[in-house]
Design an enzyme around this catalytic site. Structure first.
Site, PDB file in Angstrom:
ATOM      1  N   HIS A   5      26.740  40.247  44.018  1.00  0.00           N
ATOM      2  CA  HIS A   5      25.970  39.016  44.219  1.00  0.00           C
ATOM      3  C   HIS A   5      25.007  38.792  43.063  1.00  0.00           C
ATOM      4  CE1 HIS A   5      24.112  35.723  46.106  1.00  0.00           C
ATOM      5  NE2 HIS A   5      23.654  36.256  47.210  1.00  0.00           N
ATOM      6  N   HIS A  13      34.194  31.728  39.074  1.00  0.00           N
ATOM      7  CA  HIS A  13      33.328  31.583  40.242  1.00  0.00           C
ATOM      8  C   HIS A  13      34.185  31.242  41.444  1.00  0.00           C
ATOM      9  CE1 HIS A  13      30.029  30.112  42.777  1.00  0.00           C
ATOM     10  NE2 HIS A  13      29.238  30.784  41.969  1.00  0.00           N
ATOM     11  N   ASP A  54      25.476  33.303  35.285  1.00  0.00           N
ATOM     12  CA  ASP A  54      25.071  34.592  34.736  1.00  0.00           C
ATOM     13  C   ASP A  54      25.428  34.789  33.272  1.00  0.00           C
ATOM     14  OD1 ASP A  54      23.925  35.695  37.062  1.00  0.00           O
ATOM     15  OD2 ASP A  54      25.921  35.907  37.910  1.00  0.00           O
TER      16      ASP A  54
HETATM   17  N1  COA Z   1      37.880  37.328  33.538  1.00  0.00           N
HETATM   18  C1  COA Z   1      39.223  37.378  33.489  1.00  0.00           C
HETATM   19  N2  COA Z   1      40.017  36.931  34.473  1.00  0.00           N
HETATM   20  C2  COA Z   1      39.424  36.429  35.554  1.00  0.00           C
HETATM   21  C3  COA Z   1      38.030  36.353  35.694  1.00  0.00           C
HETATM   22  C4  COA Z   1      37.249  36.836  34.629  1.00  0.00           C
HETATM   23  N3  COA Z   1      35.910  36.786  34.682  1.00  0.00           N
HETATM   24  N4  COA Z   1      37.728  35.807  36.871  1.00  0.00           N
HETATM   25  C5  COA Z   1      38.885  35.542  37.460  1.00  0.00           C
HETATM   26  N5  COA Z   1      39.910  35.917  36.686  1.00  0.00           N
HETATM   27  C6  COA Z   1      41.347  35.751  36.964  1.00  0.00           C
HETATM   28  C7  COA Z   1      41.827  36.730  38.013  1.00  0.00           C
HETATM   29  O1  COA Z   1      42.259  37.923  37.406  1.00  0.00           O
HETATM   30  C8  COA Z   1      42.932  35.952  38.656  1.00  0.00           C
HETATM   31  O2  COA Z   1      44.014  35.971  37.798  1.00  0.00           O
HETATM   32  P1  COA Z   1      45.520  36.059  38.384  1.00  0.00           P
HETATM   33  O3  COA Z   1      45.706  34.770  39.138  1.00  0.00           O
HETATM   34  O4  COA Z   1      46.371  36.206  37.186  1.00  0.00           O
HETATM   35  O5  COA Z   1      45.534  37.264  39.278  1.00  0.00           O
HETATM   36  C9  COA Z   1      42.390  34.518  38.665  1.00  0.00           C
HETATM   37  O6  COA Z   1      41.512  34.458  37.532  1.00  0.00           O
HETATM   38  C10 COA Z   1      41.664  34.130  39.933  1.00  0.00           C
HETATM   39  O7  COA Z   1      40.587  35.025  40.136  1.00  0.00           O
HETATM   40  P2  COA Z   1      40.055  35.533  41.547  1.00  0.00           P
HETATM   41  O8  COA Z   1      39.606  36.947  41.391  1.00  0.00           O
HETATM   42  O9  COA Z   1      41.053  35.227  42.611  1.00  0.00           O
HETATM   43  O10 COA Z   1      38.824  34.593  41.786  1.00  0.00           O
HETATM   44  P3  COA Z   1      37.671  34.802  42.864  1.00  0.00           P
HETATM   45  O11 COA Z   1      37.234  33.462  43.259  1.00  0.00           O
HETATM   46  O12 COA Z   1      38.082  35.741  43.932  1.00  0.00           O
HETATM   47  O13 COA Z   1      36.549  35.564  42.014  1.00  0.00           O
HETATM   48  C11 COA Z   1      34.640  35.989  40.709  1.00  0.00           C
HETATM   49  C12 COA Z   1      35.410  34.959  41.547  1.00  0.00           C
HETATM   50  C13 COA Z   1      33.277  35.400  40.326  1.00  0.00           C
HETATM   51  C14 COA Z   1      34.363  37.265  41.559  1.00  0.00           C
HETATM   52  C15 COA Z   1      35.448  36.344  39.456  1.00  0.00           C
HETATM   53  O14 COA Z   1      35.699  35.182  38.706  1.00  0.00           O
HETATM   54  C16 COA Z   1      34.756  37.399  38.612  1.00  0.00           C
HETATM   55  O15 COA Z   1      34.883  38.589  38.894  1.00  0.00           O
HETATM   56  N6  COA Z   1      34.022  36.985  37.529  1.00  0.00           N
HETATM   57  C17 COA Z   1      33.314  37.922  36.712  1.00  0.00           C
HETATM   58  C18 COA Z   1      32.052  38.404  37.386  1.00  0.00           C
HETATM   59  C19 COA Z   1      30.982  37.344  37.411  1.00  0.00           C
HETATM   60  O16 COA Z   1      30.680  36.710  36.413  1.00  0.00           O
HETATM   61  N7  COA Z   1      30.354  37.187  38.589  1.00  0.00           N
HETATM   62  C20 COA Z   1      29.259  36.274  38.776  1.00  0.00           C
HETATM   63  C21 COA Z   1      29.604  35.177  39.721  1.00  0.00           C
HETATM   64  S1  COA Z   1      28.264  34.034  39.830  1.00  0.00           S
END
Ligand code: COA
Length: 434
Positions: free
Chosen positions: A272, A311, A367
């Site tokens: 989070h 996100h 972030d």
């Molecule tokens: N870098 C590389 N690939 C990413 C990514 C990232 N930061 N975020 C998502 N992806 C990819 C996933 O691997 C997935 O690819 P695929 O379809 O080939 O498997 C696709 O994009 C969808 O991602 P998913 O994990 O299903 O999205 P989510 O909605 O569950 O996750 C987050 C959202 C924020 C958890 C995710 O984007 C993430 O981990 N980001 C980095 C951490 C971050 O900045 N968090 C702060 C949020 S405010």
């Protein structure tokens, strides 16, 4: 969004029994309770939904914050975040979130006066905080001390009294920076600094953080403004994990300090509140612009993630990231440029042009740049989430207030799908171990 009054229905056919049911659709949702009439016989429980993490379940009706993730829109009480960040200030935004509308001049003056004059903490809170270990994480200290405030204000449990609720909300918004600053000073072994009521909310916070022996700590106005904007950007984000924690705990009708302590606890978790720290680590590891293509290749090969990108809700540029990116310039004008900024900008440019990120709708989130700014203020990474919590407090309180006034709300109590054993015969230890 406003209720359009449109009510349609969903016809469901249960193939187990061949029966059909008509279920009303309101505001694009069906009531989960309406599914419980769907059952095979009188003995088996009715149909329910299974939704870990509430990914497709609305838990409340709310008029606090609107997000359109596809279009990258964020509004507090209908006002776009861009306008609030540019033209308002954190305390006015806090008033807006909690009261639902912008204050008149007398309302604003009273609000600022009230908050300014509740920034001091009971001396016993100071003693309590001094009892933490020298290396205590400031979020742990914040969570414990905001929860402890309920013991200093036992009347706060009377949540049905509007005046009492108001007083506790004022106290909490006023005291969070004092608690956060003292947690910071604790880790540094420096004396805690008392609030200075002559200063603005954000300038006073900076004074409590950084003041040493000078008579008054005068922070650069550009830094005060930038931090105030960061507080505004974090002030609410509808039903995220910590807000859901505040609502869930608040639904037991406990006092608001205990409910907000739960929110701080949720925010403490790395999924989070902790991503901006991970961005800094990533930028440091990349080290120079020349290494970016290799890094991007590693991300595309699935070896790692581009932190600060992507996100759950935003499938477009996070509107907060745009504002923070701009605020970087103002802050770095005062503090000198963080060399990591150049890497971050280049990384963003390359990623936004790359098919992998375009196809997955991965854009910078809040972030991506915020850690760089916090670092320029000389905050250690453990403090980043404390800053988030101070900014989020009015949002938690606005959502809590909405909850306790909402006649449709009940104590939070999700269902489960039981997967364990049943009706086993207990064998006493002496027999089992013989
Ligand atoms: N870098 C590389 N690939 C990413 C990514 C990232 N930061 N975020 C998502 N992806 C990819 C996933 O691997 C997935 O690819 P695929 O379809 O080939 O498997 C696709 O994009 C969808 O991602 P998913 O994990 O299903 O999205 P989510 O909605 O569950 O996750 C987050 C959202 C924020 C958890 C995710 O984007 C993430 O981990 N980001 C980095 C951490 C971050 O900045 N968090 C702060 C949020 S405010």
């Amino acid at each position: 969004m406003t209720d359009t009054g449109d009510t349609n229905t969903l016809t469901v056919r249960d193939n187990r029994t061949g029966k059909e049911y008509e279920i009303p659709i309101t505001d694009g949702t069906i009531k989960a309770g309406d599914l419980s009439q769907i059952r095979t016989d009188d003995e088996t429980p009715g149909l329910a939904t299974y939704d870990p993490g509430f990914v497709n379940t609305a838990s409340c009706k709310s008029s606090v914050t609107f997000i359109d993730g596809e279009k990258g829109i964020l509004e507090y009480r209908g006002y776009p975040i861009e306008q609030l960040a540019e033209k308002s200030n954190f305390l006015e935004v806090a008033y807006l979130l909690i009261h639902g509308e912008l204050p008149s001049k007398p309302q604003y003056d009273t609000w600022v006066h009230e908050i300014t004059h509740h920034t001091f903490l009971h001396e016993n809170v100071k003693t309590f905080m001094q009892g933490f270990r020298y290396d205590a994480h400031p979020m742990g200290m914040l969570m414990a001390s905001v929860g402890a405030l309920s013991t200093f204000y036992p009347e706060s449990g009377n949540i049905s009294d509007p005046d009492n609720r108001h007083m506790q909300m004022v106290r909490m918004i006023a005291k969070m920076p004092t608690l956060g600053a003292w947690a910071f000073r604790h880790a540094q072994g420096k004396p805690y600094v008392y609030p200075d009521n002559e200063l603005s909310y954000t300038a006073n916070f900076l004074s409590m953080l950084f003041k040493m022996s000078e008579h008054r700590f005068d922070a650069d106005e550009r830094l005060v403004k930038a931090l105030d904007v960061l507080f505004i950007l974090h002030a609410d984000h509808e039903q995220n994990c910590s807000t859901n924690a505040v609502r869930s705990v608040g639904s037991s009708q406990v006092d608001p300090y205990s409910a907000v302590a739960a929110g701080v606890g949720a925010l403490y978790g790395p999924l989070h509140g902790g991503a901006n720290e991970a961005v800094l680590r990533m930028l440091r590891r990349i080290g120079s612009k020349e290494n970016i293509p290799d890094f991007i290749k590693g991300v595309k090969d699935g070896n790692e993630k581009l932190m600060g990108f992507g996100h759950r809700v935003y499938k477009n540029y996070d509107p907060r990231a745009k504002i923070i990116k701009k605020a970087c310039d103002d802050v770095f004008e005062v503090t000198g440029v963080n060399p990591l900024l150049e890497i971050a900008r280049e990384l963003e440019k390359i990623a936004l042009e790359d098919e992998y990120f375009i196809k997955r709708k991965l854009y910078p989130n809040v972030d991506f740049y915020s850690g760089l700014i916090y670092e320029a203020f000389q905050f250690p990474p453990e403090m980043f989430t404390v800053l988030f919590a101070i900014g989020r407090t009015p949002g938690w309180l606005a959502q809590w207030l909405e909850l306790v006034q909402d006649k449709e709300q009940k104590i939070a109590r999700p269902k489960q799908i039981y997967t364990g054993e049943r009706t086993l015969d207990f064998v006493p230890a002496a027999e089992r171990w013989s």
